[in-house]
Design a protein around this motif. Structure first.
Motif, PDB file in Angstrom:
ATOM      1  N   ALA A 119      19.167   3.468   8.596  1.00  0.00           N
ATOM      2  CA  ALA A 119      20.038   4.412   8.394  1.00  0.00           C
ATOM      3  C   ALA A 119      19.803   5.846   7.847  1.00  0.00           C
ATOM      4  CB  ALA A 119      21.534   4.096   7.689  1.00  0.00           C
ATOM      5  N   LEU A 120      19.017   5.395   6.685  1.00  0.00           N
ATOM      6  CA  LEU A 120      18.424   6.834   5.802  1.00  0.00           C
ATOM      7  C   LEU A 120      17.335   7.329   6.664  1.00  0.00           C
ATOM      8  CD1 LEU A 120      18.016   5.130   2.408  1.00  0.00           C
ATOM      9  CD2 LEU A 120      19.247   7.025   2.947  1.00  0.00           C
ATOM     10  N   LEU A 121      16.367   6.384   7.609  1.00  0.00           N
ATOM     11  CA  LEU A 121      15.380   7.125   8.343  1.00  0.00           C
ATOM     12  C   LEU A 121      15.933   7.962   9.348  1.00  0.00           C
ATOM     13  CD1 LEU A 121      12.420   7.259   8.939  1.00  0.00           C
ATOM     14  CD2 LEU A 121      12.916   5.272  10.323  1.00  0.00           C
ATOM     15  N   GLU A 122      17.045   7.539  10.078  1.00  0.00           N
ATOM     16  CA  GLU A 122      17.738   8.166  10.876  1.00  0.00           C
ATOM     17  C   GLU A 122      18.312   9.735  10.346  1.00  0.00           C
ATOM     18  OE1 GLU A 122      20.619   5.649  12.688  1.00  0.00           O
ATOM     19  OE2 GLU A 122      19.001   4.378  13.758  1.00  0.00           O
TER      20      GLU A 122
ATOM     21  N   ASN B  72      -4.907   6.130   0.687  1.00  0.00           N
ATOM     22  CA  ASN B  72      -5.275   7.233  -0.118  1.00  0.00           C
ATOM     23  C   ASN B  72      -5.142   8.553   0.660  1.00  0.00           C
ATOM     24  OD1 ASN B  72      -5.593   5.997  -2.578  1.00  0.00           O
ATOM     25  ND2 ASN B  72      -7.817   5.599  -2.112  1.00  0.00           N
ATOM     26  N   GLU B  73      -5.401   8.629   2.107  1.00  0.00           N
ATOM     27  CA  GLU B  73      -5.616   9.781   2.838  1.00  0.00           C
ATOM     28  C   GLU B  73      -4.294  10.323   3.114  1.00  0.00           C
ATOM     29  OE1 GLU B  73      -8.438  11.543   3.001  1.00  0.00           O
ATOM     30  OE2 GLU B  73      -9.224   9.787   1.734  1.00  0.00           O
ATOM     31  N   ILE B  74      -3.046   9.674   3.043  1.00  0.00           N
ATOM     32  CA  ILE B  74      -1.823  10.131   3.495  1.00  0.00           C
ATOM     33  C   ILE B  74      -1.103  10.816   2.399  1.00  0.00           C
ATOM     34  CG2 ILE B  74      -1.653   8.460   5.328  1.00  0.00           C
ATOM     35  CD1 ILE B  74       0.327   6.952   3.930  1.00  0.00           C
ATOM     36  N   SER B  75      -0.270  11.642   2.532  1.00  0.00           N
ATOM     37  CA  SER B  75       0.852  12.124   1.392  1.00  0.00           C
ATOM     38  C   SER B  75       1.662  11.326   0.840  1.00  0.00           C
ATOM     39  CB  SER B  75       1.651  13.476   1.942  1.00  0.00           C
ATOM     40  OG  SER B  75       2.411  13.216   2.799  1.00  0.00           O
ATOM     41  N   LYS B  76       2.089  11.634  -0.212  1.00  0.00           N
ATOM     42  CA  LYS B  76       3.165  10.724  -0.958  1.00  0.00           C
ATOM     43  C   LYS B  76       4.419  10.792  -0.031  1.00  0.00           C
ATOM     44  CE  LYS B  76       5.809  10.510  -5.261  1.00  0.00           C
ATOM     45  NZ  LYS B  76       5.882  11.129  -6.505  1.00  0.00           N
ATOM     46  N   GLU B  77       4.792  11.843   0.514  1.00  0.00           N
ATOM     47  CA  GLU B  77       6.079  11.701   1.561  1.00  0.00           C
ATOM     48  C   GLU B  77       5.894  10.937   2.632  1.00  0.00           C
ATOM     49  OE1 GLU B  77       7.379  15.190   3.925  1.00  0.00           O
ATOM     50  OE2 GLU B  77       9.046  15.174   2.494  1.00  0.00           O
ATOM     51  N   ASP B  78       4.418  10.988   3.078  1.00  0.00           N
ATOM     52  CA  ASP B  78       4.259  10.313   4.408  1.00  0.00           C
ATOM     53  C   ASP B  78       4.206   8.561   3.954  1.00  0.00           C
ATOM     54  OD1 ASP B  78       4.144  12.345   5.930  1.00  0.00           O
ATOM     55  OD2 ASP B  78       2.068  12.481   6.225  1.00  0.00           O
ATOM     56  N   ALA B  79       3.758   8.240   2.890  1.00  0.00           N
ATOM     57  CA  ALA B  79       3.791   7.054   2.482  1.00  0.00           C
ATOM     58  C   ALA B  79       5.303   6.523   2.122  1.00  0.00           C
ATOM     59  CB  ALA B  79       2.909   6.691   1.066  1.00  0.00           C
ATOM     60  N   MET B  80       6.102   7.292   1.684  1.00  0.00           N
ATOM     61  CA  MET B  80       7.366   7.114   1.538  1.00  0.00           C
ATOM     62  C   MET B  80       8.218   6.718   3.011  1.00  0.00           C
ATOM     63  SD  MET B  80       8.924   9.501  -1.275  1.00  0.00           S
ATOM     64  CE  MET B  80       8.243   9.579  -2.945  1.00  0.00           C
TER      65      MET B  80
ATOM     66  N   GLY C 194       0.829  -1.401   0.097  1.00  0.00           N
ATOM     67  CA  GLY C 194       0.082   0.002  -0.189  1.00  0.00           C
ATOM     68  C   GLY C 194       0.930   1.177  -0.011  1.00  0.00           C
ATOM     69  N   PHE C 195       1.948   1.273   1.065  1.00  0.00           N
ATOM     70  CA  PHE C 195       2.761   2.646   0.828  1.00  0.00           C
ATOM     71  C   PHE C 195       3.592   2.811  -0.493  1.00  0.00           C
ATOM     72  CE2 PHE C 195       2.736   1.846   5.805  1.00  0.00           C
ATOM     73  CZ  PHE C 195       1.674   2.570   5.936  1.00  0.00           C
TER      74      PHE C 195
ATOM     75  N   GLU D 140       6.554   6.054   5.820  1.00  0.00           N
ATOM     76  CA  GLU D 140       6.109   4.738   6.537  1.00  0.00           C
ATOM     77  C   GLU D 140       6.684   3.386   5.931  1.00  0.00           C
ATOM     78  OE1 GLU D 140       4.574   4.670   9.138  1.00  0.00           O
ATOM     79  OE2 GLU D 140       4.416   6.717   9.386  1.00  0.00           O
ATOM     80  N   TYR D 141       6.739   3.617   4.524  1.00  0.00           N
ATOM     81  CA  TYR D 141       7.471   2.234   3.761  1.00  0.00           C
ATOM     82  C   TYR D 141       8.889   2.144   4.239  1.00  0.00           C
ATOM     83  CZ  TYR D 141       9.135  -0.579  -0.128  1.00  0.00           C
ATOM     84  OH  TYR D 141       9.705  -1.534  -0.828  1.00  0.00           O
ATOM     85  N   VAL D 142       9.766   3.190   4.547  1.00  0.00           N
ATOM     86  CA  VAL D 142      11.220   3.070   4.870  1.00  0.00           C
ATOM     87  C   VAL D 142      11.211   2.658   6.281  1.00  0.00           C
ATOM     88  CG1 VAL D 142      13.072   4.219   5.427  1.00  0.00           C
ATOM     89  CG2 VAL D 142      12.089   4.551   3.202  1.00  0.00           C
ATOM     90  N   LYS D 143      10.040   2.978   7.022  1.00  0.00           N
ATOM     91  CA  LYS D 143      10.016   2.363   8.542  1.00  0.00           C
ATOM     92  C   LYS D 143       9.573   0.966   8.402  1.00  0.00           C
ATOM     93  CE  LYS D 143       8.474   6.746  10.535  1.00  0.00           C
ATOM     94  NZ  LYS D 143       7.436   7.300  11.588  1.00  0.00           N
ATOM     95  N   LEU D 144       8.863   0.602   7.642  1.00  0.00           N
ATOM     96  CA  LEU D 144       8.527  -0.826   7.713  1.00  0.00           C
ATOM     97  C   LEU D 144       9.848  -1.666   7.335  1.00  0.00           C
ATOM     98  CD1 LEU D 144       4.789  -0.971   6.485  1.00  0.00           C
ATOM     99  CD2 LEU D 144       5.859  -1.543   8.728  1.00  0.00           C
ATOM    100  N   VAL D 145      10.578  -1.439   6.140  1.00  0.00           N
ATOM    101  CA  VAL D 145      11.683  -1.837   5.712  1.00  0.00           C
ATOM    102  C   VAL D 145      12.740  -1.855   6.868  1.00  0.00           C
ATOM    103  CG1 VAL D 145      13.464  -1.824   4.085  1.00  0.00           C
ATOM    104  CG2 VAL D 145      11.108  -1.510   3.316  1.00  0.00           C
ATOM    105  N   ALA D 146      12.931  -0.768   7.319  1.00  0.00           N
ATOM    106  CA  ALA D 146      13.805  -0.668   8.431  1.00  0.00           C
ATOM    107  C   ALA D 146      13.598  -1.441   9.524  1.00  0.00           C
ATOM    108  CB  ALA D 146      13.997   0.947   9.186  1.00  0.00           C
ATOM    109  N   GLY D 147      12.411  -2.038   9.820  1.00  0.00           N
ATOM    110  CA  GLY D 147      12.354  -3.112  10.912  1.00  0.00           C
ATOM    111  C   GLY D 147      12.594  -4.382  10.579  1.00  0.00           C
TER     112      GLY D 147
END
Length: 79
Positions: A70-73, A42-50, A6-7, A52-59
């Motif tokens: 590292a990118l998220l930090e 749909n209700e979140i911005s493109k940047e927020d989706a990016m 989704g993200f 959230e995607y990185v946060k999930l991958v970072a986990g």
């Protein structure tokens, strides 16, 4: 996995409305689940989706997860 999808779709394609894609048939369960995950973004911005995607991958415990963390930090230091 569905949250990642989704993200990803929100950040690369846009909203389901912007894409013009129609909801798949209820009989196509996998496609419907993926579409619903996209709709939830749909209700979140493109940047927020990016982000959230990185946060999930970072986990995820793998090399890609470590790079994403590292990118998220680095991104969070800018704020």
């Amino acid at each position: 996995k569905l949250k990642l999808y989704g993200f990803f779709k929100r950040s690369t394609v846009g909203t389901t409305e912007e894409s013009g894609e129609k909801a798949p048939s209820m009989l196509n369960i996998t496609a419907k689940q993926k579409y619903n995950a996209w709709v939830k973004c749909n209700e979140i911005s493109k940047e927020d989706a990016m982000i959230e995607y990185v946060k999930l991958v970072a986990g995820i415990d793998c090399d890609l997860g470590k790079e994403a963390k590292a990118l998220l930090e680095e991104y969070e230091k800018k704020d």
